[in-house]
Design a protein around this motif. Structure first.
Motif, short mmCIF file in Angstrom:
data_model
loop_
_atom_site.label_atom_id
_atom_site.label_comp_id
_atom_site.label_asym_id
_atom_site.label_seq_id
_atom_site.Cartn_x
_atom_site.Cartn_y
_atom_site.Cartn_z
N ILE A 197 0.35 1.71 6.53
CA ILE A 197 0.90 2.05 5.21
C ILE A 197 1.83 0.93 4.77
N TRP A 198 1.66 0.48 3.53
CA TRP A 198 2.50 -0.61 3.01
C TRP A 198 3.62 -0.10 2.12
N TRP A 199 3.48 1.09 1.56
CA TRP A 199 4.55 1.65 0.73
C TRP A 199 4.23 3.10 0.41
N ILE A 200 5.25 3.84 -0.02
CA ILE A 200 5.06 5.21 -0.47
C ILE A 200 5.80 5.39 -1.79
N GLN A 201 5.32 6.36 -2.59
CA GLN A 201 5.95 6.64 -3.87
C GLN A 201 5.69 8.09 -4.23
N ILE A 202 6.65 8.72 -4.93
CA ILE A 202 6.49 10.09 -5.39
C ILE A 202 6.51 10.11 -6.91
N ALA A 203 5.54 10.82 -7.50
CA ALA A 203 5.48 11.01 -8.96
C ALA A 203 4.78 12.32 -9.24
N ASN A 204 5.34 13.10 -10.17
CA ASN A 204 4.73 14.37 -10.59
C ASN A 204 4.44 15.29 -9.41
N ASP A 205 5.37 15.33 -8.45
CA ASP A 205 5.28 16.21 -7.28
C ASP A 205 4.10 15.88 -6.37
N TYR A 206 3.70 14.62 -6.35
CA TYR A 206 2.69 14.15 -5.41
C TYR A 206 3.21 12.94 -4.67
N LEU A 207 2.81 12.83 -3.40
CA LEU A 207 3.14 11.66 -2.59
C LEU A 207 1.97 10.70 -2.62
N TYR A 208 2.22 9.46 -3.04
CA TYR A 208 1.21 8.42 -3.08
C TYR A 208 1.43 7.45 -1.92
N VAL A 209 0.41 7.28 -1.12
CA VAL A 209 0.49 6.44 0.08
C VAL A 209 -0.35 5.19 -0.14
#
Length: 256
Positions: free
Chosen positions: A210-222
């Motif tokens: 995994i290179w980064w994570i982000q949260i938007a609109n109650d979802y985790l993006y990996v």
């Protein structure tokens, strides 16, 4: 933050202003470390000189206060508390050893005047240490969400969801993932420089899953290490740790 300055942009990416100047005076810093928001105030922690600078949302300097010297890899205002994460290597016996070690990044709840710190949790992080220098062997990222911290702290496919109220890992986000071999060659010292002045760490066998994570609109993006041409594979999870879907996102692979 793009060291040594903090910039503000609007939602269209247009530059608005740059906060503080380099120096020792009021509202100035030679080495800012991190920042956080509290309502309409922006607080910037300065490592050199050690202090907390307060600005309004328009970048106007309000006041500052002295703070004890420290080094945080993350700081945020979460669940009405100042939360900081510190790499403990320099304060531990690990610094005098050579080799691979699992050392802690400690999460602290910090008082408003920064004089008191209460440890909440230790995050195990792999390091390679040699001659009092160290290199992280993992990707590290922290994303706040409500009273939680989503923490990436391994080289393998795993994201921990820490509940700051209980000090416990509430959930682990993961999925089966085929690891990708690293293409970097092993470092071979020159014949007359067997012990270089700046010893390099051994190469990685695999790249970080995994290179980064982000949260938007109650979802985790990996953001995974799987790449096709200029497209990187992004996985999507809900807040309960369920894998939802994936897609490819096109952006420069050199992270510019």
């Amino acid at each position: 933050m793009d060291h040594p300055y903090l910039y503000r942009y609007d939602e269209k990416g247009e530059f608005i202003f740059r906060i503080f100047k380099l120096g020792d005076g009021p509202g100035e810093s030679k080495r800012p470390d991190c920042y956080y928001f509290d309502g309409e105030r922006i607080y910037i922690y300065s490592w050199i000189p050690p202090k907390i600078m307060e600005f309004d949302r328009d970048g106007n300097f309000i006041k500052e206060q002295k703070a004890p010297p420290n080094t945080f890899v993350y700081m945020g205002y979460i669940d009405n508390k100042i939360i900081g994460i510190r790499d403990e290597i320099r304060y531990s016996d690990f610094i005098d050893q050579n080799g691979f070690f699992e050392t802690p990044f400690s999460i602290y709840e910090i008082s408003s005047n920064f004089e008191k710190q209460k440890k909440i949790f230790d995050i195990p992080v792999d390091h390679y240490i040699r001659r009092a220098r160290w290199w992280r062997r993992v990707m590290f990222a922290v994303i706040p969400y409500e009273q939680y911290l989503f923490i990436l702290h391994t080289s393998e496919y795993q994201v921990d969801k820490l509940d700051l109220r209980t000090g416990q890992i509430e959930r682990v986000f993961t999925r089966p993932y085929e690891r990708i071999k690293s293409q970097k060659k092993e470092y071979i010292p020159e014949l007359y420089n067997v012990v270089p002045k700046n010893p390099l760490p051994p190469p990685f066998e695999y790249v970080w899953d995994i290179w980064w994570i982000q949260i938007a609109n109650d979802y985790l993006y990996v953001f995974t290490s799987t790449v096709t041409d200029e497209n990187r594979l992004i996985d999507v999870f809900d807040m309960e740790g369920n894998y939802i879907d994936c897609f490819y996102l096109q952006f420069p692979l050199n992270n510019e």
